[in-house]
Design a protein around this motif. Structure first.
Motif, PDB file in Angstrom:
ATOM      1  N   ILE A  15      -0.974   2.305   2.194  1.00  0.00           N
ATOM      2  CA  ILE A  15      -1.200   1.143   3.050  1.00  0.00           C
ATOM      3  C   ILE A  15      -1.531   1.605   4.461  1.00  0.00           C
ATOM      4  O   ILE A  15      -0.828   2.439   5.019  1.00  0.00           O
ATOM      5  CB  ILE A  15       0.069   0.271   3.079  1.00  0.00           C
ATOM      6  CG1 ILE A  15       0.436  -0.159   1.658  1.00  0.00           C
ATOM      7  CG2 ILE A  15      -0.097  -0.911   4.015  1.00  0.00           C
ATOM      8  CD1 ILE A  15       1.845  -0.678   1.521  1.00  0.00           C
ATOM      9  N   GLU A  16      -2.604   1.030   5.023  1.00  0.00           N
ATOM     10  CA  GLU A  16      -2.974   1.330   6.409  1.00  0.00           C
ATOM     11  C   GLU A  16      -3.335   0.043   7.130  1.00  0.00           C
ATOM     12  O   GLU A  16      -3.993  -0.827   6.551  1.00  0.00           O
ATOM     13  CB  GLU A  16      -4.188   2.265   6.468  1.00  0.00           C
ATOM     14  CG  GLU A  16      -3.880   3.692   6.192  1.00  0.00           C
ATOM     15  CD  GLU A  16      -5.080   4.602   6.448  1.00  0.00           C
ATOM     16  OE1 GLU A  16      -6.190   4.100   6.717  1.00  0.00           O
ATOM     17  OE2 GLU A  16      -4.886   5.815   6.374  1.00  0.00           O
ATOM     18  N   PRO A  17      -2.942  -0.062   8.395  1.00  0.00           N
ATOM     19  CA  PRO A  17      -3.396  -1.214   9.181  1.00  0.00           C
ATOM     20  C   PRO A  17      -4.894  -1.081   9.469  1.00  0.00           C
ATOM     21  O   PRO A  17      -5.395   0.022   9.703  1.00  0.00           O
ATOM     22  CB  PRO A  17      -2.567  -1.136  10.462  1.00  0.00           C
ATOM     23  CG  PRO A  17      -2.035   0.248  10.525  1.00  0.00           C
ATOM     24  CD  PRO A  17      -2.026   0.796   9.137  1.00  0.00           C
TER      25      PRO A  17
ATOM     26  N   ARG B 141       6.916   6.364   5.193  1.00  0.00           N
ATOM     27  CA  ARG B 141       5.757   6.687   6.011  1.00  0.00           C
ATOM     28  C   ARG B 141       5.100   7.905   5.394  1.00  0.00           C
ATOM     29  O   ARG B 141       5.736   8.937   5.192  1.00  0.00           O
ATOM     30  CB  ARG B 141       6.176   6.965   7.445  1.00  0.00           C
ATOM     31  CG  ARG B 141       4.993   7.222   8.355  1.00  0.00           C
ATOM     32  CD  ARG B 141       5.440   7.343   9.776  1.00  0.00           C
ATOM     33  NE  ARG B 141       4.303   7.629  10.635  1.00  0.00           N
ATOM     34  CZ  ARG B 141       4.433   8.049  11.868  1.00  0.00           C
ATOM     35  NH1 ARG B 141       5.631   8.213  12.394  1.00  0.00           N
ATOM     36  NH2 ARG B 141       3.366   8.293  12.595  1.00  0.00           N
ATOM     37  N   TYR B 142       3.833   7.786   5.077  1.00  0.00           N
ATOM     38  CA  TYR B 142       3.102   8.875   4.428  1.00  0.00           C
ATOM     39  C   TYR B 142       2.559   9.849   5.466  1.00  0.00           C
ATOM     40  O   TYR B 142       2.595  11.043   5.274  1.00  0.00           O
ATOM     41  CB  TYR B 142       1.977   8.285   3.575  1.00  0.00           C
ATOM     42  CG  TYR B 142       1.206   9.309   2.803  1.00  0.00           C
ATOM     43  CD1 TYR B 142       1.757   9.926   1.691  1.00  0.00           C
ATOM     44  CD2 TYR B 142      -0.075   9.669   3.190  1.00  0.00           C
ATOM     45  CE1 TYR B 142       1.054  10.868   0.980  1.00  0.00           C
ATOM     46  CE2 TYR B 142      -0.792  10.611   2.478  1.00  0.00           C
ATOM     47  CZ  TYR B 142      -0.225  11.211   1.376  1.00  0.00           C
ATOM     48  OH  TYR B 142      -0.942  12.153   0.679  1.00  0.00           O
ATOM     49  N   GLY B 143       2.047   9.322   6.560  1.00  0.00           N
ATOM     50  CA  GLY B 143       1.516  10.163   7.630  1.00  0.00           C
ATOM     51  C   GLY B 143       0.690   9.326   8.580  1.00  0.00           C
ATOM     52  O   GLY B 143       0.047   8.360   8.169  1.00  0.00           O
ATOM     53  N   GLY B 144       0.711   9.664   9.847  1.00  0.00           N
ATOM     54  CA  GLY B 144      -0.051   8.897  10.829  1.00  0.00           C
ATOM     55  C   GLY B 144       0.339   7.443  10.785  1.00  0.00           C
ATOM     56  O   GLY B 144       1.494   7.085  11.002  1.00  0.00           O
ATOM     57  N   THR B 145      -0.616   6.588  10.477  1.00  0.00           N
ATOM     58  CA  THR B 145      -0.347   5.149  10.370  1.00  0.00           C
ATOM     59  C   THR B 145      -0.315   4.685   8.919  1.00  0.00           C
ATOM     60  O   THR B 145      -0.350   3.492   8.646  1.00  0.00           O
ATOM     61  CB  THR B 145      -1.420   4.344  11.134  1.00  0.00           C
ATOM     62  OG1 THR B 145      -2.706   4.647  10.579  1.00  0.00           O
ATOM     63  CG2 THR B 145      -1.398   4.680  12.609  1.00  0.00           C
TER      64      THR B 145
ATOM     65  N   LEU C 179       6.254   3.046  -3.629  1.00  0.00           N
ATOM     66  CA  LEU C 179       6.384   3.354  -5.048  1.00  0.00           C
ATOM     67  C   LEU C 179       7.117   2.192  -5.707  1.00  0.00           C
ATOM     68  O   LEU C 179       8.235   1.851  -5.318  1.00  0.00           O
ATOM     69  CB  LEU C 179       7.174   4.649  -5.263  1.00  0.00           C
ATOM     70  CG  LEU C 179       7.422   5.029  -6.720  1.00  0.00           C
ATOM     71  CD1 LEU C 179       6.112   5.374  -7.425  1.00  0.00           C
ATOM     72  CD2 LEU C 179       8.400   6.192  -6.805  1.00  0.00           C
ATOM     73  N   LEU C 180       6.452   1.570  -6.666  1.00  0.00           N
ATOM     74  CA  LEU C 180       7.051   0.490  -7.441  1.00  0.00           C
ATOM     75  C   LEU C 180       7.528   1.077  -8.754  1.00  0.00           C
ATOM     76  O   LEU C 180       6.722   1.519  -9.579  1.00  0.00           O
ATOM     77  CB  LEU C 180       6.042  -0.627  -7.697  1.00  0.00           C
ATOM     78  CG  LEU C 180       6.506  -1.754  -8.607  1.00  0.00           C
ATOM     79  CD1 LEU C 180       7.680  -2.508  -7.984  1.00  0.00           C
ATOM     80  CD2 LEU C 180       5.364  -2.695  -8.922  1.00  0.00           C
TER      81      LEU C 180
END
Length: 166
Positions: A11-13, A51-55, A60-61
């Motif tokens: 997910i990213e904004p 948080r994966y990285g950066g933004t 995980l479902l």
């Protein structure tokens, strides 16, 4: 492993640099923290966010099929689009691009899962954002199974109603 099925979302904004210009760089961390809190509030018990990285965030479902994964992605997308974030004296709406993959026994390894989820995320973002795209490696198998079920139903109907002629 085994028969378990999981969904993985990245997910990213959308338009992050424009958001920062609107709210000010001094609120960049506040925006990220508010987005993380909103994400956490929209998740249910079987989903884990990080948080994966950066933004970029990852979700995980656990023990969910494709439909549950796609529904979660859409719920997250809509939950952000309908929410106003307050940052100092300014307020803003954050839309999301979401890419994901359904993980099952056909998923070879973590690298392939991350690559497919990244491709789906880039596709959703490249199509204008505020979208979800979830890749399902089992879709072809399901289509074939549905096709077989249609033929089975036709054959049973023909047998039941004397539909065969020699």
């Amino acid at each position: 492993r085994g028969q378990s099925r999981h969904g993985f979302l990245m997910i990213e904004p959308d338009r992050h640099q424009q958001l920062l210009a609107d709210i000010g760089l001094d609120h960049a961390d506040d925006l990220l923290a508010a987005a993380a809190a909103r994400l956490e509030s929209l998740l249910e018990g079987t989903a884990i966010a990080a948080r994966y990285g950066g933004t970029t965030f990852a979700v995980l479902l656990r023990d969910g099929d494709y439909h549950a994964t796609a529904a979660l992605a859409e719920r997250l997308r809509a939950g952000f689009a309908d929410h106003v974030f307050e940052m100092g004296a300014r307020s803003t709406v954050v839309t999301l691009s979401i890419g994901g993959i359904q993980i099952g026994e056909t998923s070879a390894n973590v690298g392939q899962v991350l690559a497919r989820a990244t491709q789906a995320l880039e596709s959703a973002s490249g199509a204008g954002g505020d979208q979800c795209e979830v890749f399902d490696p089992g879709a072809a198998d399901r289509l074939e199974q549905e096709r077989l079920q249609i033929w089975i139903a036709r054959l049973r109907a023909a047998l039941d109603h004397d539909g065969f002629v020699l």
